[in-house]
Design a protein around this motif. Sequence first.
Motif, short mmCIF file in Angstrom:
data_model
loop_
_atom_site.label_atom_id
_atom_site.label_comp_id
_atom_site.label_asym_id
_atom_site.label_seq_id
_atom_site.Cartn_x
_atom_site.Cartn_y
_atom_site.Cartn_z
N PHE A 176 -4.63 -3.19 7.39
CA PHE A 176 -5.93 -2.97 8.02
C PHE A 176 -6.58 -1.69 7.54
N HIS B 151 0.83 -1.20 0.00
CA HIS B 151 0.00 0.00 0.00
C HIS B 151 0.87 1.26 0.00
N PRO C 220 0.50 4.46 2.21
CA PRO C 220 -0.30 5.12 3.24
C PRO C 220 -0.52 6.60 2.95
N ASN D 288 -5.69 1.01 4.56
CA ASN D 288 -4.47 0.43 3.98
C ASN D 288 -4.78 -0.85 3.23
#
Length: 490
Positions: free
Chosen positions: A390, A42, A44, A393
């Motif tokens: 989580f 990912h 962020p 993300n």
Amino acid sequence: MRTLLVLYLCAYAAWASDDLEYDDYGSVSVPQNHCQLGARGHRPVLKGRETYHHNRRVPAPIKDSSNKYHSRPATGREEKPTRPEAVEQLDLGGCTHASQEMGLLCPNGCELKTTLLKQERNVRMTISQLKPEVRDLSRSSNTIHDRVSSMSQSLRERQRVTDENSRVVTQYTNQVEEQHAYIKETVDTIFPSNIRVLQGVLDNIRSKIEKLEKAIAAQTVDCREPCTTKCPIPVVSGKECEDVYRRGGKDSQMYLIQPDQSTLPFKVFCDQTGHSGGWLLIQSRLDGSVDFGRRWDDYRRGFGNIAFRTQKGYCETPGEYWLGVDRISQLTKMGPTEVLIEMQDWTGDKVHAKYRHFTVQSEQTNYVLAVEGYSGNAGNCFLDGSLELFGENRTMTIHNGMMFSTYDRDNDNWTPGDPSKQCSKEDGGGWWYNRCHSANPNGRYYIGGSYTKQMAKHGTDDGVVWMNWKGSWYSLKAISMKIKPYFISR
Ligand SMILES: *[C@@H]1O[C@H](CO)[C@@H](O)[C@H](O)[C@H]1NC(C)=O
């Protein structure tokens, strides 16, 4: 303090790796270290400075059951398979895409040629760096030689004086003689030997260049003529591999297929043995022999090697290839289609992921991916994203509903329109990137599996990754994607 040091080391390593060429990573060994921060994939969001919108309207894959396919007859009633005959058909290959058919069917030396040319450039540079050094050395040895000559002269002068006043000067003369002898020896032996050594190095390099030039010349000749391979194209054909299977093509090998009359037939590899056969290979990685860091046009049309011929005479060994999103879209839009993604790690362990419905939309939508109905043991990367991440993300790593992106065509979901934020540039291949991935089957091929941030070109997890099986920092040994018309089996 320690943390600071580690941080500094990480930063340094990241900086140092910037100098690497794309194909240099194999020779760089970076020890596993504290820079590994676990899951990547990912990008962020910077709090307060940007937001992430997973705002794509996710289309559903084609599911309508007005499908021409019914399950195959039970194996008991199956007729004795007629072994399809093969016709010999010479196939053009070579350095370029010789025909509208995709890919080369045999490897040739063109890749080698590029490597050789690159090396030659390096050697030439080394030589041009060496040349002035040799020149300087000869010059300085000349200077010293002059100095020695003048000393010899002054020695003679002094000897003349000595004749007149030998007693006084004897000691001094001895000293001068000693020094003279020492310097003369230096000039006569050490300097020439240094120059000889350098000369040797130069000769060595020169002969290497000659060899390279010969190799290049040979390659140039080889590459001018397209290499040919007798890849027999089986007489049995069909719309796709399931159709081929039902018409008697039950061996796994290369076939010529024609999804509809308006397009030219093209070659594909059909897996007719695993999972009851009928699978059409659309993506294949198995040895790193094909470069997957390619532009839009290549990903649209397809690239790589469909199959290789083994001793049996059929092209039954698949190569590494990407069929092309154009054809993948055409095939998956003919009706409900399932996809099987099989993968293998470097110890030989195998897992798979299957989606009951898989559609790649048309070029007008930039080939939006639509899947549904996961089963398997590799993990549901397309619909769930990475389970190591989580919230937002994780959402960033879902592939379903994404458009296709390559490094020269940014359609991903990472700050669209910002050229410094392109998943495909950082993650190595063309793919349905979001912001950015949990699966990266078209990433860079790392031999051995584990790789590090420092080995990656941009510090991202750009390997052949399936995060829900092996995480971000493990690049798979093999992965393939196969499609087949969906039909409800008995
Ligand atoms: C998302 O990732 C960033 C950095 O990787 C982390 O700081 C942040 O806490 C994560 N958010 C969630 C919801 O896990």
